[in-house]
Design a protein around this motif. Structure first.
Motif, PDB file in Angstrom:
ATOM      1  N   PHE A  98      -0.610   7.980   5.952  1.00 33.27           N
ATOM      2  CA  PHE A  98       0.689   7.612   5.849  1.00 33.27           C
ATOM      3  C   PHE A  98       1.587   8.400   6.810  1.00 33.27           C
ATOM      4  N   GLN A  99       1.233   9.775   7.056  1.00 34.49           N
ATOM      5  CA  GLN A  99       2.266  10.520   7.756  1.00 34.49           C
ATOM      6  C   GLN A  99       1.881  10.092   9.165  1.00 34.49           C
ATOM      7  N   PHE A 100       0.952   9.696   9.632  1.00 31.22           N
ATOM      8  CA  PHE A 100       0.366   9.717  10.820  1.00 31.22           C
ATOM      9  C   PHE A 100       1.189   8.227  11.485  1.00 31.22           C
ATOM     10  N   ILE A 101       1.355   7.251  10.354  1.00 28.42           N
ATOM     11  CA  ILE A 101       2.003   5.984  10.783  1.00 28.42           C
ATOM     12  C   ILE A 101       3.507   5.939  10.889  1.00 28.42           C
ATOM     13  N   TRP A 102       3.987   6.914   9.956  1.00 30.08           N
ATOM     14  CA  TRP A 102       5.541   6.956   9.989  1.00 30.08           C
ATOM     15  C   TRP A 102       5.966   8.075  10.464  1.00 30.08           C
ATOM     16  N   PHE A 103       5.214   8.943  10.908  1.00 27.68           N
ATOM     17  CA  PHE A 103       5.977  10.058  11.721  1.00 27.68           C
ATOM     18  C   PHE A 103       7.082   9.852  12.817  1.00 27.68           C
ATOM     19  N   LEU A 104       6.337   9.066  13.741  1.00 23.76           N
ATOM     20  CA  LEU A 104       7.063   8.677  14.948  1.00 23.76           C
ATOM     21  C   LEU A 104       8.250   7.725  14.726  1.00 23.76           C
ATOM     22  N   PRO A 105       8.110   6.532  13.839  1.00 28.17           N
ATOM     23  CA  PRO A 105       9.643   6.073  13.571  1.00 28.17           C
ATOM     24  C   PRO A 105      10.571   6.840  12.979  1.00 28.17           C
ATOM     25  N   VAL A 106       9.975   7.818  12.068  1.00 25.00           N
ATOM     26  CA  VAL A 106      11.092   8.650  11.524  1.00 25.00           C
ATOM     27  C   VAL A 106      11.720   9.814  12.496  1.00 25.00           C
ATOM     28  N   PHE A 107      10.849  10.439  13.092  1.00 29.52           N
ATOM     29  CA  PHE A 107      11.238  11.207  14.070  1.00 29.52           C
ATOM     30  C   PHE A 107      12.243  10.755  15.045  1.00 29.52           C
ATOM     31  N   LEU A 108      11.665   9.748  15.712  1.00 32.90           N
ATOM     32  CA  LEU A 108      12.241   9.217  16.976  1.00 32.90           C
ATOM     33  C   LEU A 108      13.764   8.493  16.576  1.00 32.90           C
ATOM     34  N   GLY A 109      13.581   7.731  15.423  1.00 34.73           N
ATOM     35  CA  GLY A 109      14.922   7.313  14.787  1.00 34.73           C
ATOM     36  C   GLY A 109      16.108   8.297  14.829  1.00 34.73           C
ATOM     37  N   PHE A 110      15.863   9.569  14.443  1.00 34.96           N
ATOM     38  CA  PHE A 110      16.954  10.609  14.413  1.00 34.96           C
ATOM     39  C   PHE A 110      16.924  11.214  15.728  1.00 34.96           C
ATOM     40  N   ALA A 111      15.876  11.468  16.565  1.00 35.13           N
ATOM     41  CA  ALA A 111      16.193  12.008  17.838  1.00 35.13           C
ATOM     42  C   ALA A 111      16.667  11.208  18.836  1.00 35.13           C
ATOM     43  N   VAL A 112      16.799   9.903  18.726  1.00 33.47           N
ATOM     44  CA  VAL A 112      17.806   9.124  19.553  1.00 33.47           C
ATOM     45  C   VAL A 112      19.102   9.577  19.501  1.00 33.47           C
ATOM     46  N   LEU A 113      19.553  10.095  18.582  1.00 33.93           N
ATOM     47  CA  LEU A 113      20.902  10.631  18.415  1.00 33.93           C
ATOM     48  C   LEU A 113      20.844  12.088  19.038  1.00 33.93           C
ATOM     49  N   GLY A 114      19.995  12.675  19.218  1.00 34.12           N
ATOM     50  CA  GLY A 114      19.773  14.069  19.976  1.00 34.12           C
ATOM     51  C   GLY A 114      19.555  13.786  21.540  1.00 34.12           C
ATOM     52  N   GLY A 115      19.712  12.384  21.978  1.00 35.46           N
ATOM     53  CA  GLY A 115      19.449  12.034  23.510  1.00 35.46           C
ATOM     54  C   GLY A 115      18.120  12.245  23.912  1.00 35.46           C
ATOM     55  N   ILE A 116      16.914  12.066  23.177  1.00 29.76           N
ATOM     56  CA  ILE A 116      15.829  11.898  23.819  1.00 29.76           C
ATOM     57  C   ILE A 116      15.401  11.033  24.749  1.00 29.76           C
ATOM     58  N   TRP A 117      14.633  11.186  25.625  1.00 29.56           N
ATOM     59  CA  TRP A 117      14.336  10.400  26.653  1.00 29.56           C
ATOM     60  C   TRP A 117      13.068   9.587  26.052  1.00 29.56           C
ATOM     61  N   PRO A 118      12.801   8.064  26.240  1.00 34.48           N
ATOM     62  CA  PRO A 118      13.551   7.496  27.227  1.00 34.48           C
ATOM     63  C   PRO A 118      14.828   6.484  26.402  1.00 34.48           C
ATOM     64  N   MET A 138       0.678  -1.292   0.238  1.00 36.12           N
ATOM     65  CA  MET A 138      -0.030   0.104  -0.182  1.00 36.12           C
ATOM     66  C   MET A 138       0.955   1.231  -0.052  1.00 36.12           C
ATOM     67  N   TYR A 139       1.747   1.316   1.052  1.00 35.77           N
ATOM     68  CA  TYR A 139       2.678   2.652   1.134  1.00 35.77           C
ATOM     69  C   TYR A 139       3.665   2.687  -0.240  1.00 35.77           C
ATOM     70  N   TRP A 140       4.204   1.366  -0.514  1.00 30.60           N
ATOM     71  CA  TRP A 140       5.015   1.527  -1.567  1.00 30.60           C
ATOM     72  C   TRP A 140       4.159   2.281  -2.791  1.00 30.60           C
ATOM     73  N   THR A 141       3.033   1.762  -3.124  1.00 31.52           N
ATOM     74  CA  THR A 141       2.359   2.342  -4.223  1.00 31.52           C
ATOM     75  C   THR A 141       1.937   3.847  -4.020  1.00 31.52           C
ATOM     76  N   GLN A 142       1.844   4.111  -2.631  1.00 26.76           N
ATOM     77  CA  GLN A 142       1.507   5.558  -2.533  1.00 26.76           C
ATOM     78  C   GLN A 142       2.824   6.254  -2.987  1.00 26.76           C
ATOM     79  N   TYR A 143       3.999   5.855  -2.515  1.00 28.52           N
ATOM     80  CA  TYR A 143       5.206   6.256  -2.750  1.00 28.52           C
ATOM     81  C   TYR A 143       5.372   6.731  -4.366  1.00 28.52           C
ATOM     82  N   GLN A 144       5.105   5.855  -5.025  1.00 29.22           N
ATOM     83  CA  GLN A 144       5.391   5.703  -6.331  1.00 29.22           C
ATOM     84  C   GLN A 144       4.387   6.376  -7.073  1.00 29.22           C
TER      85      GLN A 144
END
Length: 309
Positions: free
Chosen positions: A28-48, A1-7
């Protein structure tokens, strides 16, 4: 589904400017925002997801600790903003409340844990968790004041923490100790002044870059959720407490007998480094117009993507 949307977006590129116009659906944004944001924010030292950062500071040599706090953690925070918020603005709006909770906990928790440390590097490391929490807190507001404050805080904290670790490294090189009760003020007065200036920035004292950064962050949070602003403000008191305790113990406490007469003065190059870092923080504190308009330029584009949020 999301690959089709990306295309179907017609944007088959990693060009960030093009991807901003991809028009991802709200679901799409609702599902993917947290993984994307937190994936980078871990490098910023975000709790937890912060535990790696203080341990990394302690294990690293001085120069690496300075890059860790001054560059690496800012890279994580900037990427979370640039990739997470700017590519998925609708997702950011929907998850902003959770990011604000994570950041609020980081601000207060990091300050309390820094307060009980006896190792200077651990104190600075957990202080970084608290101050980087302020960056993420500003981002989570999704408003002008919060985002501007977050941008200035990234610069202010990077310089401040680099100064803290530089002074700590100078002390360690001469005493091989990074714990309190060193009484180093007489032997290393210039380093002591540098640490005090860094401490004033950390407290958010007016006239220093920390105030220019933290005041708009708290204003932005107050406009979004006043209770979070009140709870996060506890960190101001705790930060002042552990900074003053550190200054008293490290520089103005009694020096151990084994160190008497064995601590050599810092070099001219060390003094240049301290002076340069202190000057940056004082200059921005007195003349915020040097930096704030540049940050506002980027913030205006973010607010445009958010639909004027």
């Amino acid at each position: 589904m999301y690959w089709t949307q990306y295309q179907n977006t017609g944007v088959l590129s990693f060009d960030m400017i093009q991807m901003e116009s991809a028009g991802f659906s709200a679901s799409f944004q609702f599902i993917w925002f947290l993984p994307v944001f937190l994936g980078f924010a871990v490098l910023g030292g975000i709790w937890p997801f912060h535990n790696w950062s203080p341990d990394g500071h302690v294990a690293a040599p001085t120069a690496v600790s300075m890059f860790h706090a001054g560059v690496l953690m800012k890279l994580g925070a900037f990427a979370a903003l640039r990739v997470g918020v700017m590519l998925l603005p609708e997702g950011a709006k929907q998850w902003a409340w959770l990011i604000m909770i994570f950041a609020g906990v980081a601000v207060v928790y990091g300050a309390f844990i820094a307060f009980v440390q006896t190792d200077m590097k651990y104190m600075i490391g957990f202080s970084s968790v608290s101050h980087m929490g302020l960056v993420v807190l500003g981002v989570s507001t999704l408003n002008h004041d919060g985002l501007v404050g977050a941008g200035v805080q990234m610069f202010s904290h990077g310089v401040m923490t680099a100064l803290f670790f530089a002074v700590t490294g100078m002390i360690y090189d001469r005493s091989h100790l990074v714990r309190y009760r060193l009484g180093a003020a007489k032997a290393l007065p210039f380093a002591g002044v540098g640490f005090i200036i860094g401490g004033l920035v950390s407290m958010g004292m007016p006239g220093f870059s920390g105030f220019v950064a933290e005041f708009p962050i708290f204003m932005g949070v107050w406009g979004r959720q006043w209770l979070v602003a009140v709870i996060a403000s506890i960190s101001i008191i705790i930060t002042a407490a552990y900074i003053m305790i550190a200054i008293r113990r490290v520089f103005f406490g009694p020096m151990p007998e084994k160190l008497e007469g064995h601590i050599s003065p810092i070099t001219a190059l060390d003094k240049v480094a301290i002076f340069t870092l202190c000057s940056c923080m004082v200059l921005i504190g007195i003349f915020p117009a040097i930096m704030v308009p540049m940050v506002e330029t980027g913030v205006e584009n973010i607010l445009r993507l958010l639909g004027g949020a």
